[in-house]
Enzyme design. Structure first.
Site, PDB file in Angstrom:
ATOM      1  N   GLY A  39      26.464 -24.900  42.596  1.00 37.58           N
ATOM      2  CA  GLY A  39      27.282 -24.964  43.805  1.00 37.58           C
ATOM      3  C   GLY A  39      28.714 -24.545  43.522  1.00 37.58           C
ATOM      4  N   SER A  40      29.528 -24.495  44.555  1.00 39.32           N
ATOM      5  CA  SER A  40      30.867 -23.917  44.432  1.00 39.32           C
ATOM      6  C   SER A  40      31.774 -24.705  43.491  1.00 39.32           C
ATOM      7  CB  SER A  40      31.522 -23.803  45.812  1.00 39.32           C
ATOM      8  OG  SER A  40      31.666 -25.080  46.422  1.00 39.32           O
ATOM      9  N   THR A  41      31.801 -26.035  43.618  1.00 40.66           N
ATOM     10  CA  THR A  41      32.665 -26.828  42.739  1.00 40.66           C
ATOM     11  C   THR A  41      32.077 -26.919  41.336  1.00 40.66           C
ATOM     12  OG1 THR A  41      33.342 -28.121  44.669  1.00 40.66           O
ATOM     13  CG2 THR A  41      33.934 -28.989  42.515  1.00 40.66           C
ATOM     14  N   ASP A  93      28.483 -32.225  38.347  1.00 40.70           N
ATOM     15  CA  ASP A  93      27.959 -31.513  39.509  1.00 40.70           C
ATOM     16  C   ASP A  93      28.902 -31.717  40.689  1.00 40.70           C
ATOM     17  OD1 ASP A  93      26.208 -29.975  41.017  1.00 40.70           O
ATOM     18  OD2 ASP A  93      24.438 -31.117  40.442  1.00 40.70           O
ATOM     19  N   LYS A 107      23.420 -33.859  48.547  1.00 41.91           N
ATOM     20  CA  LYS A 107      23.550 -32.637  47.767  1.00 41.91           C
ATOM     21  C   LYS A 107      22.496 -31.648  48.232  1.00 41.91           C
ATOM     22  CE  LYS A 107      23.861 -32.899  43.363  1.00 41.91           C
ATOM     23  NZ  LYS A 107      24.759 -31.713  43.469  1.00 41.91           N
ATOM     24  N   GLU A 116      18.662 -30.300  40.225  1.00 40.56           N
ATOM     25  CA  GLU A 116      19.837 -31.146  40.036  1.00 40.56           C
ATOM     26  C   GLU A 116      19.444 -32.610  39.909  1.00 40.56           C
ATOM     27  OE1 GLU A 116      23.176 -28.472  42.444  1.00 40.56           O
ATOM     28  OE2 GLU A 116      22.056 -30.022  43.484  1.00 40.56           O
ATOM     29  N   LYS A 134      35.141 -33.891  51.306  1.00 44.58           N
ATOM     30  CA  LYS A 134      33.739 -34.306  51.162  1.00 44.58           C
ATOM     31  C   LYS A 134      33.549 -35.819  51.246  1.00 44.58           C
ATOM     32  CE  LYS A 134      32.550 -30.059  50.583  1.00 44.58           C
ATOM     33  NZ  LYS A 134      31.998 -29.533  49.333  1.00 44.58           N
TER      34      LYS A 134
END
Length: 240
Positions: A39-41, A93, A107, A116, A134
């Site tokens: 994912g992006s982060t 994550d 998620k 994950e 978030k």
């Protein structure tokens, strides 16, 4: 002007993600087996881990997606599998939502929540890096719950999910074809609205035939690092 404001806001969010990712990567120590999220982060966190490896940190990474594996290799991070290391020291994550108080998560926005969750379950510690947008008081406030389902009979599985008062939507790629996970499955994004009892919903989703895994991560996160306008903040959950 509205577009300009949105662009500025996105830049700030990206900065917050970057700071959270760096703070999460700073938790690693030599010799650790590390789950690498998707994912992006999480991608930013893998970049930060790669920088630490370049500076001498010695770890072995367990990637949660093919994309993460490719990124980690390009950064010189040594990789292995759960077959070689069934116990992971820590996984880093991201998350689509973090519930304040419980640190329960939604998620799977990137479509990798099955792997994950497997990696997170094998980890002694799960660290989540997010920006402040978030954080929610109740899961489902903004995010849908992704459910990875078998391609065979997915329409029947969608009907079963709808009986749980969900509004399931088949996830599509930009070209309009169904999104297919690394495991070869479809994803039904299920809108529940604010979820009163994530643990009850978790049990209900676990019982749906055709559903392989869902994006509710209940009682799994031990530390959440949050990039905010006031710097990085930490939320800890004591082991039960």
């Amino acid at each position: 002007m509205s577009t300009e404001k949105n662009s500025e806001r996105q830049l700030r969010i990206n900065e917050f993600k970057q700071e959270a990712a760096k703070a999460a990567a700073a938790e690693l120590r030599d010799g650790m087996i590390v789950g690498l999220g998707s994912g992006s982060t999480a991608r930013l966190a893998v970049d930060a881990i790669g920088q630490r490896v370049k500076e001498g940190l010695q770890i072995i990474g367990i990637p949660t997606s093919e994309q993460t594996a490719q990124q980690a290799r390009s950064l010189g991070i040594q990789l292995s599998t759960l077959g070689e290391y069934s116990q992971i020291d820590v996984t880093i994550d991201g998350a689509d939502e973090v519930e304040l108080g419980t640190l329960n998560l939604i998620k799977g926005g990137g479509g990798n929540h099955l792997r994950e969750k497997i990696v997170a379950t094998a980890s002694s510690r799960l660290i989540i890096a997010v920006d402040e947008s978030k954080l929610v008081s109740q899961l489902g406030t903004h995010a849908k719950v992704p459910v990875e389902v078998a391609q065979f009979g997915w329409q029947a599985t969608a009907l079963s999910l709808a009986k749980l008062k969900a509004t399931p939507t088949l996830r599509l790629r930009p070209d309009g074809a169904p999104f297919i996970t690394d495991g070869g499955n479809y994803i039904l994004d299920c809108e529940f609205g604010a979820i009163e009892s994530p643990s009850v919903l978790q049990r209900e989703l676990d019982a749906v035939v055709g559903a392989i895994e869902h994006g509710l991560f209940i009682g799994m996160a031990r530390l959440v690092v949050i990039g905010t306008s006031d710097g990085v903040k930490r939320l800890d959950r004591e082991p039960s």
